[in-house]
Write a protein that holds these residues in place. Structure first.
Motif, PDB file in Angstrom:
ATOM      1  N   ALA A  11      45.618   0.476 -39.306  1.00 37.54           N
ATOM      2  CA  ALA A  11      45.666  -0.097 -40.655  1.00 37.54           C
ATOM      3  C   ALA A  11      46.475   0.757 -41.630  1.00 37.54           C
ATOM      4  O   ALA A  11      46.919   0.260 -42.667  1.00 37.54           O
ATOM      5  CB  ALA A  11      44.246  -0.274 -41.191  1.00 37.54           C
ATOM      6  N   VAL A  12      46.677   2.036 -41.307  1.00 35.33           N
ATOM      7  CA  VAL A  12      47.417   2.916 -42.221  1.00 35.33           C
ATOM      8  C   VAL A  12      48.736   3.400 -41.609  1.00 35.33           C
ATOM      9  O   VAL A  12      49.314   4.389 -42.066  1.00 35.33           O
ATOM     10  CB  VAL A  12      46.547   4.129 -42.635  1.00 35.33           C
ATOM     11  N   GLY A  13      49.192   2.710 -40.568  1.00 39.35           N
ATOM     12  CA  GLY A  13      50.475   3.056 -39.971  1.00 39.35           C
ATOM     13  C   GLY A  13      50.432   4.162 -38.953  1.00 39.35           C
ATOM     14  O   GLY A  13      51.454   4.786 -38.644  1.00 39.35           O
ATOM     15  N   GLY A  14      49.240   4.421 -38.382  1.00 39.59           N
ATOM     16  CA  GLY A  14      49.125   5.420 -37.332  1.00 39.59           C
ATOM     17  C   GLY A  14      48.682   4.790 -36.032  1.00 39.59           C
ATOM     18  O   GLY A  14      48.729   3.570 -35.876  1.00 39.59           O
ATOM     19  N   ASP A  15      48.270   5.611 -35.089  1.00 38.72           N
ATOM     20  CA  ASP A  15      47.743   5.078 -33.833  1.00 38.72           C
ATOM     21  C   ASP A  15      46.724   6.057 -33.274  1.00 38.72           C
ATOM     22  O   ASP A  15      46.769   7.251 -33.550  1.00 38.72           O
ATOM     23  CB  ASP A  15      48.857   4.837 -32.811  1.00 38.72           C
ATOM     24  N   GLY A  16      45.782   5.519 -32.492  1.00 40.50           N
ATOM     25  CA  GLY A  16      44.765   6.379 -31.928  1.00 40.50           C
ATOM     26  C   GLY A  16      43.865   5.647 -30.962  1.00 40.50           C
ATOM     27  O   GLY A  16      44.028   4.449 -30.713  1.00 40.50           O
ATOM     28  N   GLY A  17      42.901   6.370 -30.408  1.00 41.17           N
ATOM     29  CA  GLY A  17      41.965   5.813 -29.440  1.00 41.17           C
ATOM     30  C   GLY A  17      41.152   6.931 -28.827  1.00 41.17           C
ATOM     31  O   GLY A  17      41.137   8.050 -29.323  1.00 41.17           O
ATOM     32  N   GLY A  18      40.463   6.629 -27.743  1.00 40.96           N
ATOM     33  CA  GLY A  18      39.655   7.640 -27.075  1.00 40.96           C
ATOM     34  C   GLY A  18      38.398   7.051 -26.490  1.00 40.96           C
ATOM     35  O   GLY A  18      38.453   6.051 -25.768  1.00 40.96           O
ATOM     36  N   HIS A  19      37.245   7.630 -26.837  1.00 39.26           N
ATOM     37  CA  HIS A  19      35.960   7.204 -26.291  1.00 39.26           C
ATOM     38  C   HIS A  19      34.999   6.846 -27.413  1.00 39.26           C
ATOM     39  O   HIS A  19      35.265   7.105 -28.584  1.00 39.26           O
ATOM     40  CB  HIS A  19      35.359   8.315 -25.438  1.00 39.26           C
ATOM     41  N   ASP A  20      33.847   6.299 -27.034  1.00 37.58           N
ATOM     42  CA  ASP A  20      32.869   5.925 -28.052  1.00 37.58           C
ATOM     43  C   ASP A  20      32.296   7.139 -28.782  1.00 37.58           C
ATOM     44  O   ASP A  20      32.050   7.089 -29.978  1.00 37.58           O
ATOM     45  CB  ASP A  20      31.742   5.077 -27.445  1.00 37.58           C
TER      46      ASP A  20
END
Length: 469
Positions: A432-441
């Protein structure tokens, strides 16, 4: 082949067949403890199978890193402990004919797929608690077996899982537990119920108990003099040549005496029952390693590895995983000293500065005070310390470069049971702010523009609130 995780047999076998058919493989892996053990497992299996390979490491797999990987001109690239979340980017290179990807990962897959992809999430297993990146690499190694069945590599898989925070007081569960069983059968692991404190192999007893910050026993935790008085009152000979012994040096009766006294002190001091229960838990011992060394205990082993690649010495961490107990271990111990100082200083800064508390989360911006490679570890250590609640996930920011901030988030397994999924929170808020990410719960990360910190926090706070409602 029937491996320890039947649900992934077909995927692991397909990946192994592709690897076995390759003349040369580029092994690309992440830089944390799980990534290094993943690489160690894969490298050992490739070497045993007589497959030529080179190794490269990255702290983040993005478009630029993939372009660099493509310049190696390897026909097959084996991605371990990352790759699933970058399937869309990898697909571009696959379609261009740059390389054929083989992915052994446990992170949330992007909205794309590839033929050779082994990930527990694709078969309904939890990648945050049931199988780590190292565990997935272990499945590949088992499927790639040649003259050996590679079960001895289960020890590294357990180190990776423990380093990835997949072990609770009750130990590893699910597919991880099946790998533990293979390691025990192979004679490379022991799983025991023991004192669940960090440093049982290497810390002198007073320091081991003084650092029980998670339990918070008055007169012991954080109290050097109180700890000495506690130990002196036990009527045990806990010194050798006037030096304090370590927990690993004690016999069974001595350990029972210390634990019983700790529990009595905790109960009398009003420590909550759930914290007292956390004094003991399942621990994992690498029986082939020398007693009293950092590599004997899975938790301490993982910390040694974190002290290497996070300071741009992945070569040292990999060498340790491959058996170097001389030059590489000496170098790692030096790095470990710096790592501990950085963690201590980072934690002290967070405790002194405090955190900003939103309705559903808490956060701090370390700027350039804490390296972006360890800010997530510091955030996890800070949870539960004075003024920092374990009832809210914590979000940490650290400067990545002139334009971007690294975001690291940590929660607790109790929050996850209530519905927290930091991977979804971070992915959506960063996007939503022009970045990216992820991972685990329970733990996730992202990269966001520097001027979007407050916007990211607002999005993340709303999303966490929706999950925990």
């Amino acid at each position: 082949m029937t491996g320890p995780v039947p649900e992934l047999d077909e995927r692991a076998s397909a990946c192994a067949e592709r690897i076995a058919a390759s003349e040369e493989v580029l092994l690309a892996s992440h830089i944390d403890a799980d990534g290094l053990t993943s690489a160690g497992i894969a490298a050992s299996a490739l070497e045993r199978a007589g497959i030529a390979f080179e190794t490269t490491f990255a702290k983040q797999l993005d478009a630029d890193e993939l372009e660099t990987i493509a310049t190696h001109r390897s026909e097959t690239v084996l991605f371990t402990d990352f790759g699933s979340g970058q399937l869309d980017l990898i697909a571009e290179h696959e379609n261009r004919g740059d390389f054929t990807p083989v992915i052994c990962d446990h992170h949330q897959p992007a909205d794309a797929d590839t033929e050779f992809h082994c990930n527990p999430l694709l078969e309904g297993l939890n990648g945050a608690s049931e199988l780590s990146g190292a565990g997935t690499a272990y499945l590949l190694a088992r499927a790639l077996e040649d003259d050996t069945d590679n079960r001895d590599l289960a020890a590294l898989a357990v180190v990776g899982a423990v380093g990835d925070m997949q072990s609770s007081d009750g130990g590893l569960v699910g597919a991880n537990e099946a790998i533990v069983e293979e390691g025990v059968e192979a004679g490379v692991l022991e799983a025991n119920t023991d004192l669940a404190l960090y440093g049982t192999q290497t810390r002198p007893l007073p320091k081991l108990l003084e650092y029980t910050s998670d339990i918070g026993i008055p007169g012991i935790s954080g109290d050097a003099n109180g700890t000495l008085r506690f130990l002196d009152d036990l009527d045990l000979d806990l010194r050798e040549d006037r030096e304090w012994r370590c927990w690993a040096d004690l016999d069974g009766d001595e350990r029972k005496t210390v634990v019983s006294a700790l529990i009595r002190r905790a109960v009398a001091s009003g420590v909550p029952a759930e914290k007292i229960d956390g004094l003991t838990g399942t621990t994992y011992t690498l029986v082939g390693e020398k007693s009293g060394t950092e590599l004997r205990d899975a938790s301490e082993f993982s910390t040694v590895l974190n002290a290497t690649a996070r300071y741009e010495r992945a070569d040292v961490g990999l060498a340790i995983c491959l058996g170097d107990r001389k030059e590489a271990l000496d170098a790692a111990r030096t790095l470990l000293g710096s790592h501990r100082r950085n963690l201590s200083e980072g934690l002290q800064w967070v405790n002194e500065t405090g955190v900003e508390s939103e309705r559903h989360l808490q956060w701090f911006d370390a700027g350039d005070r804490i390296p972006d490679t360890i800010v997530g570890i510091v955030a996890g250590m800070a949870l539960g310390s004075d003024g920092i609640s374990r009832e809210k996930p914590i979000v940490a920011f650290a400067e990545k470069d002139e334009e971007h901030m690294k975001v690291s988030t940590r929660g607790t397994h109790a929050l996850v049971r209530r519905g927290l999924d930091l991977s979804a929170v971070v992915g959506t808020a960063a996007g939503a702010v022009g970045g990216d990410g992820g991972g685990h719960d329970v733990a996730a990360g992202a990269t966001v523009p520097k001027d979007e910190i407050e916007a990211f926090v607002a999005h993340a706070d709303r999303l966490v609130g929706e999950q925990l409602a």
